[in-house]
Design an enzyme around this catalytic site. Structure first.
Site, PDB file in Angstrom:
ATOM      1  CD  GLN A   1      59.703  67.691  99.421  1.00  0.00           C
ATOM      2  OE1 GLN A   1      59.145  68.981  99.656  1.00  0.00           O
ATOM      3  NE2 GLN A   1      60.777  67.453  98.916  1.00  0.00           N
ATOM      4  CB  SER A   2      58.606  69.013 107.102  1.00  0.00           C
ATOM      5  OG  SER A   2      57.919  70.115 107.922  1.00  0.00           O
TER       6      SER A   2
END
Ligand SMILES: Cc1ncc(COP(=O)(O)O)c(C=O)c1O
Length: 325
Positions: free
Chosen positions: A75-76
């Site tokens: 989920q960068s």
């Protein structure tokens, strides 16, 4: 003499707003709390990486690159903003995400794909090899890839936060405002390195506190100090004793990176329900939860003013839905 900064490509809406949080300040009964809205930098849902990408993107173009490559967690926020920057600049984008491919296509992972990035998956310990393969494959088909490190945290990216600090000081001067402390989430260290260096270079006299999201304090301090010093050298600024200005708190690591607990849940709900502002579950929720705890412990006095620097990340919220309510 005013230092000369490298070229940047405009990607962000700047300056980002600075607001006073009256209802939250009253609720906590401690210092006056303010917020700087880098969640509103504008690029595909914004965040701190947009400031770094203005300089990294300019460097990529100057080197004749036609493709951005970077890495991050599933989920960068950095990966999503890199994908958006690449789209905006007409470059290709490949993302090497660390860990298991999630079953649900949501949050940043959804946005990466909508933004046109090619997404590869790799176990964390094999990530460097995976990045090497992606770079080699791109070169083999005649592309000119530009590698951006984790979090955009090198001297070029950190320059974005040196100038963000100048922006904040200009806003403070215009409003005759002073902040006793600036508090924010710190992880790969580029944001903190830039803020610490900018504070020194442009004359901010208050405290700067990075709340670590995933690293022990000593390790992060060493990393930030090294990056701040290297960035000073890169920009021709004074690097003397910068390390002493690096303050990191690692009391809020909880169960580990991206593990949402009561600290994050309470912070996100308080900010949302008292001020109508969304935090994120991994970075700003954790750091603001830490600030709330520090206020409750009396770390700041009533007359003081504390600025929470919102670094973004709200695009990840849907991916954590089951742990937030
Ligand atoms: C929302 C958000 N806040 C803070 C950070 C930490 O910034 P830095 O990696 O520069 O320490 C990140 C990094 O990914 C982020 O996505």
């Amino acid at each position: 003499m005013e230092p000369k900064f490298p070229e940047r490509v405009p990607l962000a809406f700047l300056p980002t707003p600075v607001e006073r949080l009256d209802r939250l300040s009253k609720h906590l009964g401690g210092p006056e709390i303010w917020i700087k809205r880098d969640d509103q930098t504008g690029l595909a849902m914004g965040g701190n990486k947009t400031r770094k990408l203005e300089f990294l993107g300019a460097d990529a173009l100057a080197q004749g690159a036609d493709h951005l490559v970077t890495t991050g967690a599933p989920q960068s926020n950095h990966a999503r903003q890199t994908a958006a920057a690449a789209a905006r600049l007409g470059l290709g984008c490949s993302l090497v995400l660390r860990g298991q491919k999630p079953a649900a296509v949501t949050g940043n992972f959804l946005l990466d794909q909508l933004l046109g990035a090619h997404v590869y998956w790799s176990e964390s310990h094999e990530c460097n090899e995976a990045i090497g393969r992606v770079m080699a494959d791109l070169r083999a088909i005649g592309r000119r890839p530009y590698l951006i490190p984790l979090g955009g945290s090198n001297v070029i990216g950190a320059t974005g936060y040196v100038l963000a600090m100048r922006e904040l000081l200009e806003q403070m001067a215009a409003e005759h405002l002073n902040f006793d402390f600036i508090v924010f989430a710190s992880s790969s260290g580029g944001t903190q390195a830039g803020i610490v260096l900018g504070a020194r270079a442009f004359g901010y006299r208050g405290g700067v506190l990075g709340i670590s999201v995933d690293h022990p304090a000593e390790a992060l301090k060493t990393q930030v100090a090294a990056l701040a010093t290297a960035t000073a050298t890169h920009l021709g600024l004074d690097a003397l004793a910068l390390a002493e200005a690096v303050v990191v708190n690692d009391d809020y690591l909880g169960e580990g990176y991206a593990r949402v607990g009561e600290n994050e849940r309470e912070a996100i709900k308080l900010m949302a329900q008292l001020e109508g502002i969304l935090l994120d579950p991994v970075y700003t929720g954790r750091a603001f939860g830490g600030l709330i705890d520090l206020i409750r412990w009396g770390a700041f006095t009533r007359g003081q003013r504390v600025l929470f620097w919102h670094t973004g990340g709200t695009a990840a919220l849907p991916a954590f839905a089951d742990r937030l309510l």
